[in-house]
Design a protein around this motif. Structure first.
Motif, mmCIF file in Angstrom:
data_model
loop_
_atom_site.group_PDB
_atom_site.id
_atom_site.type_symbol
_atom_site.label_atom_id
_atom_site.label_comp_id
_atom_site.label_asym_id
_atom_site.label_seq_id
_atom_site.Cartn_x
_atom_site.Cartn_y
_atom_site.Cartn_z
ATOM 1 N N THR A 76 50.648 15.101 121.108
ATOM 2 C CA THR A 76 51.006 16.027 122.176
ATOM 3 C C THR A 76 51.256 17.429 121.647
ATOM 4 N N ARG A 77 50.902 18.402 122.454
ATOM 5 C CA ARG A 77 51.224 19.789 122.127
ATOM 6 C C ARG A 77 52.606 20.161 122.658
ATOM 7 N N GLN A 94 55.817 9.736 123.955
ATOM 8 C CA GLN A 94 55.967 10.570 125.138
ATOM 9 C C GLN A 94 55.076 11.800 125.050
ATOM 10 N N VAL A 95 54.410 12.089 126.158
ATOM 11 C CA VAL A 95 53.581 13.284 126.274
ATOM 12 C C VAL A 95 53.970 13.979 127.582
ATOM 13 N N SER A 96 53.433 15.146 127.816
ATOM 14 C CA SER A 96 53.715 15.852 129.059
ATOM 15 C C SER A 96 53.048 15.124 130.229
ATOM 16 N N THR A 97 53.530 15.414 131.431
ATOM 17 C CA THR A 97 52.922 14.823 132.623
ATOM 18 C C THR A 97 51.467 15.242 132.748
ATOM 19 N N LEU A 98 51.165 16.479 132.438
ATOM 20 C CA LEU A 98 49.772 16.937 132.489
ATOM 21 C C LEU A 98 48.908 16.149 131.515
ATOM 22 N N GLU A 99 49.353 16.014 130.279
ATOM 23 C CA GLU A 99 48.554 15.303 129.278
ATOM 24 C C GLU A 99 48.356 13.840 129.666
ATOM 25 N N ALA A 137 61.216 25.525 133.539
ATOM 26 C CA ALA A 137 60.168 26.486 133.198
ATOM 27 C C ALA A 137 59.106 25.864 132.302
ATOM 28 N N LYS A 138 59.473 24.783 131.592
ATOM 29 C CA LYS A 138 58.545 24.132 130.667
ATOM 30 C C LYS A 138 57.734 23.024 131.327
ATOM 31 N N ASN A 139 57.923 22.833 132.614
ATOM 32 C CA ASN A 139 57.251 21.735 133.291
ATOM 33 C C ASN A 139 55.758 22.018 133.437
ATOM 34 N N SER A 140 54.947 20.981 133.238
ATOM 35 C CA SER A 140 53.495 21.143 133.223
ATOM 36 C C SER A 140 52.821 20.856 134.559
ATOM 37 N N VAL A 141 53.572 20.384 135.553
ATOM 38 C CA VAL A 141 52.957 19.933 136.804
ATOM 39 C C VAL A 141 52.369 21.092 137.605
ATOM 40 N N ALA A 142 52.990 22.266 137.550
ATOM 41 C CA ALA A 142 52.446 23.399 138.300
ATOM 42 C C ALA A 142 51.023 23.709 137.863
ATOM 43 N N ALA A 147 59.338 13.014 135.450
ATOM 44 C CA ALA A 147 60.783 12.969 135.208
ATOM 45 C C ALA A 147 60.992 12.614 133.751
ATOM 46 N N THR A 148 62.228 12.740 133.289
ATOM 47 C CA THR A 148 62.539 12.226 131.958
ATOM 48 C C THR A 148 62.346 10.709 131.957
ATOM 49 N N TRP A 149 62.267 10.123 130.775
ATOM 50 C CA TRP A 149 62.059 8.680 130.686
ATOM 51 C C TRP A 149 63.157 7.920 131.434
#
Length: 203
Positions: free
Chosen positions: A146-147, A159-164, A48-53, A117-119
């Motif tokens: 990162t936020r 590490q940052v989100s995939t979106l960032e 649910a926390k994934n930023s790709v959507a 994915a995770t690191w």
């Protein structure tokens, strides 16, 4: 047990998330020239926390393919597009050294490959797919704060989100023509919403 099937939650047909957490209102159409291919680990798709959507909704030229292991022919077809040079967004790491990236003329059409994915899992994906490991890489400089830490812990300080990470890469590749601010603001709203939903209820 009454034997009745568990009712399924209503899902948004556009963002593919439950209606209660639909992201469509947050999407910010963002102009960009670089094609983006996200190879998403199956476990991330369910997060649910994934930023790709949100990234997919906001970028017109963004393709998301879910998988952990890819057949060589299928992967090659995903990575290469006629008339475009491909770059993998990933740092140079001892376990999978980066190949030398040839110089490109300014304005060369690009395809940016991003591992969601995770690191640990992203490194495994890289090692298990020689075609990925052989791609010239794009490594980010010192990432902006990162936020994402408000909702998801990270093992590495950079590490940052995939979106960032994707937004920072597009800014590096496209310069001032790429306006990242609206999408990053939308991501901030997304993070705030997730954090609010996960706060313990008041007594």
């Amino acid at each position: 047990m009454n034997g009745l099937p568990t009712p399924r939650r209503a899902t948004c047909a556009r963002c593919l998330r439950p209606q209660a957490t639909c992201l469509c209102a947050l999407a910010r159409p963002t102009a960009h020239r670089t094609e983006v291919l996200v190879l998403q680990h199956p476990q991330e798709q369910r997060q649910a926390k994934n930023s790709v959507a949100l990234l997919r909704l906001s970028l017109a030229h963004c393709e998301v393919v879910v998988g952990e292991r890819f057949a060589p022919e299928a992967l090659q077809a995903l990575l290469q597009r006629p008339g475009r040079h491909t770059r993998l967004l990933y740092p140079d790491v001892p376990a999978a050294p980066a190949s030398l990236a040839p110089a490109m003329p300014v304005g060369t059409p690009l395809r940016l490959v991003v591992l969601d994915a995770t690191w640990r899992k992203s490194l495994r994906m890289l090692i298990e797919h020689p075609a990925l490991a052989a791609l010239p890489r794009l490594a980010l400089g010192a990432p902006a704060p990162t936020r994402y830490r408000a909702i998801r812990a990270a093992r590495r300080a950079d590490q940052v989100s995939t979106l960032e990470a994707t937004v920072q890469a597009l800014a590096m590749l496209e310069g001032p023509a790429f306006d990242a601010a609206p999408l990053l603001d939308a991501f901030g709203c997304f993070v705030a919403g997730v954090a609010a939903r996960h706060q313990p209820a008041a007594a």
